[in-house]
Design a protein around this motif. Structure first.
Motif, PDB file in Angstrom:
ATOM      1  N   PRO A 160     -29.552 -23.600  23.029  1.00 25.21           N
ATOM      2  CA  PRO A 160     -29.484 -23.246  21.532  1.00 25.21           C
ATOM      3  C   PRO A 160     -28.327 -23.168  20.747  1.00 25.21           C
ATOM      4  N   ALA A 161     -28.244 -23.516  19.393  1.00 21.11           N
ATOM      5  CA  ALA A 161     -27.103 -23.704  18.721  1.00 21.11           C
ATOM      6  C   ALA A 161     -26.108 -22.265  18.643  1.00 21.11           C
ATOM      7  N   PRO A 162     -27.029 -21.284  18.531  1.00 30.06           N
ATOM      8  CA  PRO A 162     -26.219 -19.898  18.194  1.00 30.06           C
ATOM      9  C   PRO A 162     -25.211 -19.972  19.823  1.00 30.06           C
ATOM     10  N   LEU A 163     -25.860 -20.345  20.828  1.00 30.74           N
ATOM     11  CA  LEU A 163     -25.120 -20.057  22.076  1.00 30.74           C
ATOM     12  C   LEU A 163     -23.845 -20.717  22.147  1.00 30.74           C
ATOM     13  N   LEU A 164     -24.257 -22.141  21.787  1.00 27.81           N
ATOM     14  CA  LEU A 164     -23.069 -23.009  21.777  1.00 27.81           C
ATOM     15  C   LEU A 164     -21.880 -22.581  20.528  1.00 27.81           C
ATOM     16  N   GLU A 165     -22.225 -21.921  19.451  1.00 32.70           N
ATOM     17  CA  GLU A 165     -21.506 -21.841  18.487  1.00 32.70           C
ATOM     18  C   GLU A 165     -20.491 -20.383  19.087  1.00 32.70           C
ATOM     19  N   GLU A 166     -21.161 -19.687  20.110  1.00 34.27           N
ATOM     20  CA  GLU A 166     -20.473 -18.503  20.294  1.00 34.27           C
ATOM     21  C   GLU A 166     -19.423 -19.094  21.601  1.00 34.27           C
ATOM     22  N   ARG A 167     -19.818 -19.800  22.374  1.00 39.63           N
ATOM     23  CA  ARG A 167     -18.768 -20.720  23.346  1.00 39.63           C
ATOM     24  C   ARG A 167     -17.716 -21.195  22.476  1.00 39.63           C
ATOM     25  N   LEU A 168     -17.830 -21.866  21.289  1.00 38.32           N
ATOM     26  CA  LEU A 168     -17.022 -22.352  20.630  1.00 38.32           C
ATOM     27  C   LEU A 168     -16.171 -21.473  20.245  1.00 38.32           C
ATOM     28  N   ARG A 169     -16.411 -20.328  19.548  1.00 40.57           N
ATOM     29  CA  ARG A 169     -15.843 -19.268  18.982  1.00 40.57           C
ATOM     30  C   ARG A 169     -14.902 -18.473  19.873  1.00 40.57           C
ATOM     31  N   LEU A 170     -15.334 -18.239  21.084  1.00 38.92           N
ATOM     32  CA  LEU A 170     -14.390 -17.653  22.189  1.00 38.92           C
ATOM     33  C   LEU A 170     -13.613 -18.582  22.540  1.00 38.92           C
ATOM     34  N   SER A 171     -13.836 -19.893  22.603  1.00 44.84           N
ATOM     35  CA  SER A 171     -12.727 -20.712  23.342  1.00 44.84           C
ATOM     36  C   SER A 171     -11.713 -21.034  22.333  1.00 44.84           C
ATOM     37  N   ASP A 172     -11.946 -21.269  21.211  1.00 43.23           N
ATOM     38  CA  ASP A 172     -11.015 -21.214  19.940  1.00 43.23           C
ATOM     39  C   ASP A 172     -10.087 -20.161  20.017  1.00 43.23           C
ATOM     40  N   GLU A 173     -10.694 -18.974  20.066  1.00 45.71           N
ATOM     41  CA  GLU A 173      -9.587 -17.959  20.006  1.00 45.71           C
ATOM     42  C   GLU A 173      -8.838 -17.722  21.208  1.00 45.71           C
ATOM     43  N   ILE A 174      -9.134 -18.024  22.288  1.00 48.41           N
ATOM     44  CA  ILE A 174      -8.441 -18.012  23.465  1.00 48.41           C
ATOM     45  C   ILE A 174      -7.289 -19.170  23.187  1.00 48.41           C
ATOM     46  N   ALA A 175      -7.677 -20.387  22.767  1.00 51.34           N
ATOM     47  CA  ALA A 175      -6.593 -21.235  22.374  1.00 51.34           C
ATOM     48  C   ALA A 175      -5.914 -20.728  21.425  1.00 51.34           C
ATOM     49  N   ARG A 176      -6.156 -20.226  20.467  1.00 58.17           N
ATOM     50  CA  ARG A 176      -5.229 -19.577  19.342  1.00 58.17           C
ATOM     51  C   ARG A 176      -4.220 -18.756  19.899  1.00 58.17           C
ATOM     52  N   LEU A 177      -4.770 -17.997  20.740  1.00 58.36           N
ATOM     53  CA  LEU A 177      -3.873 -16.877  21.132  1.00 58.36           C
ATOM     54  C   LEU A 177      -2.831 -17.562  22.435  1.00 58.36           C
ATOM     55  N   ASN A 178      -3.330 -18.759  22.729  1.00 63.09           N
ATOM     56  CA  ASN A 178      -2.530 -19.234  23.539  1.00 63.09           C
ATOM     57  C   ASN A 178      -1.351 -20.200  22.793  1.00 63.09           C
TER      58      ASN A 178
END
Length: 195
Positions: A160-178
């Protein structure tokens, strides 16, 4: 040259550490339900301090390859690299995963590295997160990221698109903090091109 070894974790049973991630440690991405690792207080402070300074938390993304992989593949990993081999052995003993020595020639000293992915990474972060300071937020986001791996069709159909969007959001935030250059490159690719 690399000397590679894989070590099974030493498990201790005690009170709850981080209940929010434990139910999904037996998810499809990690078919073996992994018991929690309970670290002695002094050991937890020591390992968390080292991980704060030298460890990494990241999410890698592989593009879809229909029909075998119809949705992007996300995977969490944690690692630490340093000169002291006994310390790397301690991470591997407690949390499992792979550890190896990167032998270098010339003036460079050989480096020892510990690595584990997804379910084992979640187990390590569950044990370390209460003691982290610098990387605590990344650890919390990583545990939230692991909670998204509950879909029954994981890896077999379009998710589902919402699930993939949530994974993308979280992975982007981890990368931003890094402060990841990889995130900057990925965001640049998403920008619309000029007509």
């Amino acid at each position: 040259r690399r000397s590679v070894a894989t070590t099974s974790a030493t498990i201790h049973t005690a009170t709850s550490v981080s209940d929010m991630v434990r139910p999904m440690l037996g998810c499809a991405m990690n078919p073996q339900a992994l018991p929690p690792v309970i670290l002695p207080h002094d050991e937890a402070l020591y390992l968390a301090g080292l991980f704060d300074g030298e460890g990494t938390i990241c999410v890698t993304v592989a593009a879809p390859r229909p029909p075998r992989r119809p949705s992007p593949k996300y995977e969490l990993s944690v690692a630490i690299t340093m000169l002291d081999r006994p310390t790397i052995n301690a991470f591997a003993t407690w949390f499992g995963g792979s550890h190896y020595t990167d032998y270098r020639n010339g003036e460079h000293q050989s480096l020892a590295r510990w690595y584990c992915g997804h379910g084992r990474a979640g187990r390590a972060l569950t044990a370390l997160e209460p003691y982290l300071r610098i990387k605590r937020r990344q650890a919390q986001l990583a545990l939230q990221f692991l909670q998204t791996f509950h879909h029954p069709n994981e890896g077999r159909s379009v998710l589902p698109a919402p699930l993939l969007e949530e994974r993308l959001r979280l992975s982007d935030e981890i990368a931003r903090l890094n402060n990841s250059h990889w995130l900057r490159k990925r965001l640049a690719k998403r920008q619309p091109t000029e007509p």
